[in-house]
Design a protein around this motif. Structure first.
Motif, PDB file in Angstrom:
ATOM      1  N   LYS A 231     -14.100  24.878  -5.731  1.00  0.00           N
ATOM      2  CA  LYS A 231     -14.168  23.655  -4.916  1.00  0.00           C
ATOM      3  C   LYS A 231     -13.687  22.456  -5.731  1.00  0.00           C
ATOM      4  CE  LYS A 231     -16.152  20.611  -1.929  1.00  0.00           C
ATOM      5  NZ  LYS A 231     -15.293  19.524  -2.296  1.00  0.00           N
ATOM      6  N   VAL A 232     -12.861  21.628  -5.117  1.00  0.00           N
ATOM      7  CA  VAL A 232     -12.507  20.348  -5.739  1.00  0.00           C
ATOM      8  C   VAL A 232     -12.889  19.219  -4.770  1.00  0.00           C
ATOM      9  CG1 VAL A 232     -10.614  21.233  -7.170  1.00  0.00           C
ATOM     10  CG2 VAL A 232     -10.118  20.407  -4.875  1.00  0.00           C
ATOM     11  N   THR A 233     -12.864  17.991  -5.270  1.00  0.00           N
ATOM     12  CA  THR A 233     -13.267  16.857  -4.444  1.00  0.00           C
ATOM     13  C   THR A 233     -12.049  16.025  -4.079  1.00  0.00           C
ATOM     14  OG1 THR A 233     -15.351  16.817  -5.628  1.00  0.00           O
ATOM     15  CG2 THR A 233     -14.790  14.831  -4.395  1.00  0.00           C
ATOM     16  N   LEU A 234     -11.961  15.661  -2.796  1.00  0.00           N
ATOM     17  CA  LEU A 234     -10.849  14.812  -2.362  1.00  0.00           C
ATOM     18  C   LEU A 234     -11.382  13.445  -1.953  1.00  0.00           C
ATOM     19  CD1 LEU A 234      -8.582  17.254  -0.306  1.00  0.00           C
ATOM     20  CD2 LEU A 234      -8.629  16.818  -2.757  1.00  0.00           C
ATOM     21  N   PHE A 235     -11.001  12.449  -2.710  1.00  0.00           N
ATOM     22  CA  PHE A 235     -11.400  11.071  -2.450  1.00  0.00           C
ATOM     23  C   PHE A 235     -10.215  10.292  -1.909  1.00  0.00           C
ATOM     24  CE2 PHE A 235     -14.998  10.687  -5.878  1.00  0.00           C
ATOM     25  CZ  PHE A 235     -15.884  11.269  -4.992  1.00  0.00           C
ATOM     26  N   ALA A 236     -10.515   9.091  -1.378  1.00  0.00           N
ATOM     27  CA  ALA A 236      -9.426   8.219  -0.903  1.00  0.00           C
ATOM     28  C   ALA A 236      -9.330   6.985  -1.793  1.00  0.00           C
ATOM     29  CB  ALA A 236      -9.699   7.784   0.530  1.00  0.00           C
ATOM     30  N   ASN A 237      -8.114   6.476  -1.916  1.00  0.00           N
ATOM     31  CA  ASN A 237      -7.911   5.160  -2.528  1.00  0.00           C
ATOM     32  C   ASN A 237      -7.942   4.144  -1.392  1.00  0.00           C
ATOM     33  OD1 ASN A 237      -7.381   6.539  -4.868  1.00  0.00           O
ATOM     34  ND2 ASN A 237      -5.175   6.220  -4.798  1.00  0.00           N
ATOM     35  N   VAL A 238      -8.574   3.030  -1.634  1.00  0.00           N
ATOM     36  CA  VAL A 238      -8.685   2.015  -0.583  1.00  0.00           C
ATOM     37  C   VAL A 238      -8.326   0.652  -1.160  1.00  0.00           C
ATOM     38  CG1 VAL A 238     -10.399   0.756   0.777  1.00  0.00           C
ATOM     39  CG2 VAL A 238     -10.310   3.222   0.909  1.00  0.00           C
ATOM     40  N   GLU A 239      -7.540  -0.080  -0.411  1.00  0.00           N
ATOM     41  CA  GLU A 239      -7.048  -1.386  -0.878  1.00  0.00           C
ATOM     42  C   GLU A 239      -7.783  -2.531  -0.186  1.00  0.00           C
ATOM     43  OE1 GLU A 239      -3.127  -3.300  -2.448  1.00  0.00           O
ATOM     44  OE2 GLU A 239      -3.772  -1.255  -2.595  1.00  0.00           O
TER      45      GLU A 239
ATOM     46  N   LEU B 178     -10.679   4.626   8.133  1.00  0.00           N
ATOM     47  CA  LEU B 178      -9.479   5.470   8.159  1.00  0.00           C
ATOM     48  C   LEU B 178      -9.618   6.590   7.120  1.00  0.00           C
ATOM     49  CD1 LEU B 178      -6.473   5.397   9.415  1.00  0.00           C
ATOM     50  CD2 LEU B 178      -5.820   4.569   7.160  1.00  0.00           C
ATOM     51  N   ALA B 179     -10.131   6.213   5.950  1.00  0.00           N
ATOM     52  CA  ALA B 179     -10.306   7.199   4.875  1.00  0.00           C
ATOM     53  C   ALA B 179     -11.264   8.306   5.326  1.00  0.00           C
ATOM     54  CB  ALA B 179     -10.845   6.500   3.632  1.00  0.00           C
ATOM     55  N   LEU B 180     -12.334   7.910   5.983  1.00  0.00           N
ATOM     56  CA  LEU B 180     -13.309   8.908   6.418  1.00  0.00           C
ATOM     57  C   LEU B 180     -12.715   9.801   7.507  1.00  0.00           C
ATOM     58  CD1 LEU B 180     -16.589   6.752   6.403  1.00  0.00           C
ATOM     59  CD2 LEU B 180     -15.592   8.109   4.554  1.00  0.00           C
ATOM     60  N   LYS B 181     -11.911   9.179   8.373  1.00  0.00           N
ATOM     61  CA  LYS B 181     -11.282   9.949   9.458  1.00  0.00           C
ATOM     62  C   LYS B 181     -10.380  11.056   8.888  1.00  0.00           C
ATOM     63  CE  LYS B 181      -7.561   9.435  12.655  1.00  0.00           C
ATOM     64  NZ  LYS B 181      -6.491   8.572  13.045  1.00  0.00           N
ATOM     65  N   TYR B 182      -9.696  10.760   7.813  1.00  0.00           N
ATOM     66  CA  TYR B 182      -8.788  11.748   7.217  1.00  0.00           C
ATOM     67  C   TYR B 182      -9.516  12.758   6.328  1.00  0.00           C
ATOM     68  CZ  TYR B 182      -4.470   9.697   8.957  1.00  0.00           C
ATOM     69  OH  TYR B 182      -3.449   9.280   9.773  1.00  0.00           O
ATOM     70  N   GLY B 183     -10.820  12.634   6.271  1.00  0.00           N
ATOM     71  CA  GLY B 183     -11.601  13.652   5.554  1.00  0.00           C
ATOM     72  C   GLY B 183     -11.940  13.316   4.112  1.00  0.00           C
ATOM     73  N   ALA B 184     -11.880  12.025   3.725  1.00  0.00           N
ATOM     74  CA  ALA B 184     -12.224  11.668   2.343  1.00  0.00           C
ATOM     75  C   ALA B 184     -13.708  11.932   2.093  1.00  0.00           C
ATOM     76  CB  ALA B 184     -11.913  10.200   2.091  1.00  0.00           C
TER      77      ALA B 184
ATOM     78  N   GLY C  86     -15.234  10.556  -0.332  1.00  0.00           N
ATOM     79  CA  GLY C  86     -15.721   9.325  -0.951  1.00  0.00           C
ATOM     80  C   GLY C  86     -14.527   8.438  -1.251  1.00  0.00           C
ATOM     81  N   ILE C  87     -14.769   7.324  -1.927  1.00  0.00           N
ATOM     82  CA  ILE C  87     -13.683   6.415  -2.297  1.00  0.00           C
ATOM     83  C   ILE C  87     -13.522   6.508  -3.819  1.00  0.00           C
ATOM     84  CG2 ILE C  87     -12.828   4.014  -2.203  1.00  0.00           C
ATOM     85  CD1 ILE C  87     -13.424   5.277   0.600  1.00  0.00           C
ATOM     86  N   GLY C  88     -12.411   7.070  -4.245  1.00  0.00           N
ATOM     87  CA  GLY C  88     -12.191   7.283  -5.680  1.00  0.00           C
ATOM     88  C   GLY C  88     -11.600   6.080  -6.382  1.00  0.00           C
ATOM     89  N   LEU C  89     -11.064   5.165  -5.588  1.00  0.00           N
ATOM     90  CA  LEU C  89     -10.517   3.923  -6.155  1.00  0.00           C
ATOM     91  C   LEU C  89     -10.595   2.840  -5.085  1.00  0.00           C
ATOM     92  CD1 LEU C  89      -8.888   2.112  -8.131  1.00  0.00           C
ATOM     93  CD2 LEU C  89      -6.801   3.124  -7.189  1.00  0.00           C
ATOM     94  N   PHE C  90     -11.480   1.876  -5.320  1.00  0.00           N
ATOM     95  CA  PHE C  90     -11.522   0.711  -4.435  1.00  0.00           C
ATOM     96  C   PHE C  90     -10.912  -0.439  -5.225  1.00  0.00           C
ATOM     97  CE2 PHE C  90     -13.634  -3.034  -2.526  1.00  0.00           C
ATOM     98  CZ  PHE C  90     -13.134  -2.885  -1.241  1.00  0.00           C
ATOM     99  N   ARG C  91      -9.679  -0.819  -4.832  1.00  0.00           N
ATOM    100  CA  ARG C  91      -8.988  -1.908  -5.542  1.00  0.00           C
ATOM    101  C   ARG C  91      -9.575  -3.235  -5.060  1.00  0.00           C
ATOM    102  NH1 ARG C  91      -4.299   1.649  -4.549  1.00  0.00           N
ATOM    103  NH2 ARG C  91      -3.208   2.038  -6.501  1.00  0.00           N
ATOM    104  N   THR C  92      -9.851  -4.139  -5.984  1.00  0.00           N
ATOM    105  CA  THR C  92     -10.540  -5.367  -5.578  1.00  0.00           C
ATOM    106  C   THR C  92      -9.644  -6.610  -5.657  1.00  0.00           C
ATOM    107  OG1 THR C  92     -11.381  -5.615  -7.829  1.00  0.00           O
ATOM    108  CG2 THR C  92     -12.812  -4.515  -6.256  1.00  0.00           C
TER     109      THR C  92
END
Ligand code: PEP
Ligand code: MG
Length: 579
Positions: free
Chosen positions: A271-279, A286-292, A294-300
């Motif tokens: 098993k591996v983990t798939l996170f989303a990057n979010v800007e 949207l990230a959750l809809k695509y199956g993320a 979690g959020i692996g990078l939240f750019r601030t």
């Protein structure tokens, strides 16, 4: 009909009118005027010429006073061009015959000239392009006056055409109206590319002169899968691409549906983990809809979009709390500000010669401890509301990491003194995106909870290739043996110390490299939401045994292109949809 080929950076197909975004953000849509208004509109055009000539004459006089008569010819040349009878006749003919608005007629006529000059490939002529662009801008400014339409007022869907998009422009766009991005410059990990992928908007960059080739209001087709842009397509081509666009949407939907709720697990159970990057915070759903997961990078960086002042603690806190609540029990990695270089610039005035090597990211934070503390306080306070981790960008040495952590500890102490709750066990990680950090991963890993490999910068710094420069785009090679060795050593170091190593650079969402990264032992992939289903599909189609064999073969290769071709070919064989 004209076909141009650029760098495909965000998949999907769109057909829409072009919206030219120049530096002054004028909109020059295709507009028709009433036959009864032709005379009035021609007068408006002539008035704009007079006004522009008057302005230039004043500039000429000012120049002459300051610099002597020698400087005058440059301005005089502009004045002559403005009054050129041939150009005037063509604009007026377009207004009379085609009933184009003067704005559109000017833009069309002048852009045809610049296009011709461009194809002459002569420095003298290319310098003239700048002159014509200046004249166009001046005329449009005087024509539009109050009627100027800003980008924020878009009423219909458009494809945005620009020389380049600044981070500030992309943040303020009404993205619901943008059906595609095309730019003259840029590469796969340039800012525009990342934004487009994040939003699931088709994009093609590195088209050289697209902003001159297209007039506002022209119909264009953008194919973000192949990198093609078609200007003024005929009916048949529009039909063909509209159908292709629809079937791409269906393909994507099916993939999301097929993989919904399915884990990212290899055929032999790894098993591996798939996170989303979010800007931007609004991208979390949207990230959750695509199956993320979690959020692996939240750019601030978006928080620093107001040039006059830094964001307050409250503004930081509200955003972080909101995403923590939205993501429920999923992990969110908040990256402290990565300002400078290709990102949002703050501090004004002080232009750096080499911004990518300058006061950027953690360096900026350490030089501006008050702003840094404000952000850290807000992140810590928000950690009470969800599963938040903290990440420092651009760490290049141990002392930099220690300085950042010292400030963090100090902020924690103050919060404790003030009896303000925060998660005492907040995890702290760093991005590995500078080669020096990759090389001392064994030292850094002992002082952090996790690493996240930022390949966008790691590749550019390791190979000395600007990530946003289309001229060197072919040298920007994720599969370069030097890059692969750096990545492997970082992953191995994490494993040796039982600490998690993630990857949040664009390489982690590029399906060509999924099997390779899996085989190298990467456990957490973080990427633009729209590519999560593709990567998951590949992971579920391969065994870890196979992935290890493939990655060993890639590591033994001496040639980046051969490695990329081999990986692509192998993946297409096991998942034919991605050929
Ligand atoms: C990176 O460098 O890979 C990264 C994810 O950071 P950014 O693209 O924001 O520089
Ligand atoms: Mg980076």
């Amino acid at each position: 009909m004209e076909i141009k080929k650029g760098i495909a950076v965000s998949p999907g197909i769109s057909v829409a009118r072009a919206f030219i975004l120049d530096s002054e953000e004028y909109r020059i849509p295709l507009r028709y005027i009433d036959a009864k208004d032709i005379g009035k509109e021609i007068t408006r055009y002539e008035d704009a010429i007079h006004l522009s000539v008057k302005e230039l004459d004043n500039i000429r006089k000012r120049f002459a006073r300051r610099l002597g008569e020698d400087a005058a010819p440059i301005v005089e040349a502009h004045m002559k061009m403005l009054q050129d009878e041939h150009v005037k006749a063509q604009v007026i003919e377009n207004i009379k015959k085609n009933k184009y608005s003067p704005e559109y007629a000017i833009s069309r006529v002048l852009r045809r000239y610049t296009k011709a000059l461009y194809s002459a490939h002569d420095t003298f002529f290319t310098n003239r392009i700048q002159d014509i662009n200046d004249i166009e801008r001046r005329l449009l400014k005087n024509l539009l006056e109050e009627r100027r339409e800003e980008l924020g007022d878009l009423k219909e869907p458009v494809i945005l055409v620009a020389h380049d998009l600044s981070p500030t422009q992309t943040i303020t766009l009404d993205r619901s109206k943008i059906k595609g991005f095309v730019t003259d410059v840029g590469g796969k990990t340039s800012h525009t590319a990342i934004i487009a992928r994040m939003q699931g908007i088709p994009a093609v960059v590195g088209l050289n002169s697209i902003s001159l080739d297209v007039s506002g209001g022209d119909t264009i087709i953008i194919d973000g899968n192949s990198g093609l842009v078609i200007i003024d397509p005929d009916e048949e081509t529009i039909k063909k691409y509209s159908a292709m666009g629809k079937s791409y949407v269906v393909f994507e939907k099916k993939l999301i549906q097929e993989l919904k709720g399915q884990p990212a697990v290899t055929k032999d159970g790894h098993k591996v983990t798939l996170f989303a990057n979010v800007e931007l915070p609004q991208e979390v759903p949207l990230a959750l809809k695509y199956g993320a997961e979690g959020i692996g990078l939240f750019r601030t960086e978006f928080l620093y979009n107001t040039p006059q002042r830094a964001p307050t603690e409250r503004e930081h806190f509200d955003v972080y709390k909101k995403i923590a609540v939205q993501s429920r029990d999923r992990q969110i990695v908040i990256r402290t500000m990565d300002l400078g270089a290709d990102k949002i610039q703050v501090g004004g005035g002080n232009k750096e010669k080499n911004p990518f090597l300058g006061c950027r990211a953690i360096r900026f934070s350490l030089l501006n401890p008050d702003s840094f503390r404000t952000q850290l306080r807000a992140i810590l306070r928000a950690s009470e509301y969800g599963y938040i981790s903290l990440m420092f960008p651009m760490i290049s040495s141990l002392s930099e990491l220690r300085d950042a952590k010292e400030i963090l500890e100090d902020v924690k102490d103050k919060l404790t003194q003030d009896k303000i709750p925060f998660n005492q066990k907040l995890k702290v990680g760093i991005m590995i995106e500078v080669p020096s950090a990759a090389m001392i991963a064994d030292l850094l890993i002992k002082e952090v909870d996790f690493f996240s490999i930022g390949t966008n910068d790691l590749i550019q710094y390791a190979l000395a290739v600007d990530r946003g420069n289309e001229c060197v785009a072919s040298l920007y090679q994720p599969a370069h043996p030097a890059v692969l060795r750096l990545i492997k050593s970082v992953i191995d170091e994490g494993a040796r110390h039982h600490k998690n190593v993630a990857m949040c650079g664009e390489m982690s969402g590029d399906w060509v490299y999924t099997i390779l990264l899996l085989g190298l032992g990467l456990k957490t992939f973080s990427m633009s939401p729209i590519v999560i289903p593709e990567v998951k599909k590949i992971i579920r189609s391969v065994t870890m045994v196979e992935a290890k064999k493939i990655s060993a073969k890639a590591m033994a290769s001496q040639n980046a292109q051969e490695t990329a071709d081999f990986l692509k070919e192998y993946t297409s064989r096991i998942v034919p949809q991605f050929s």
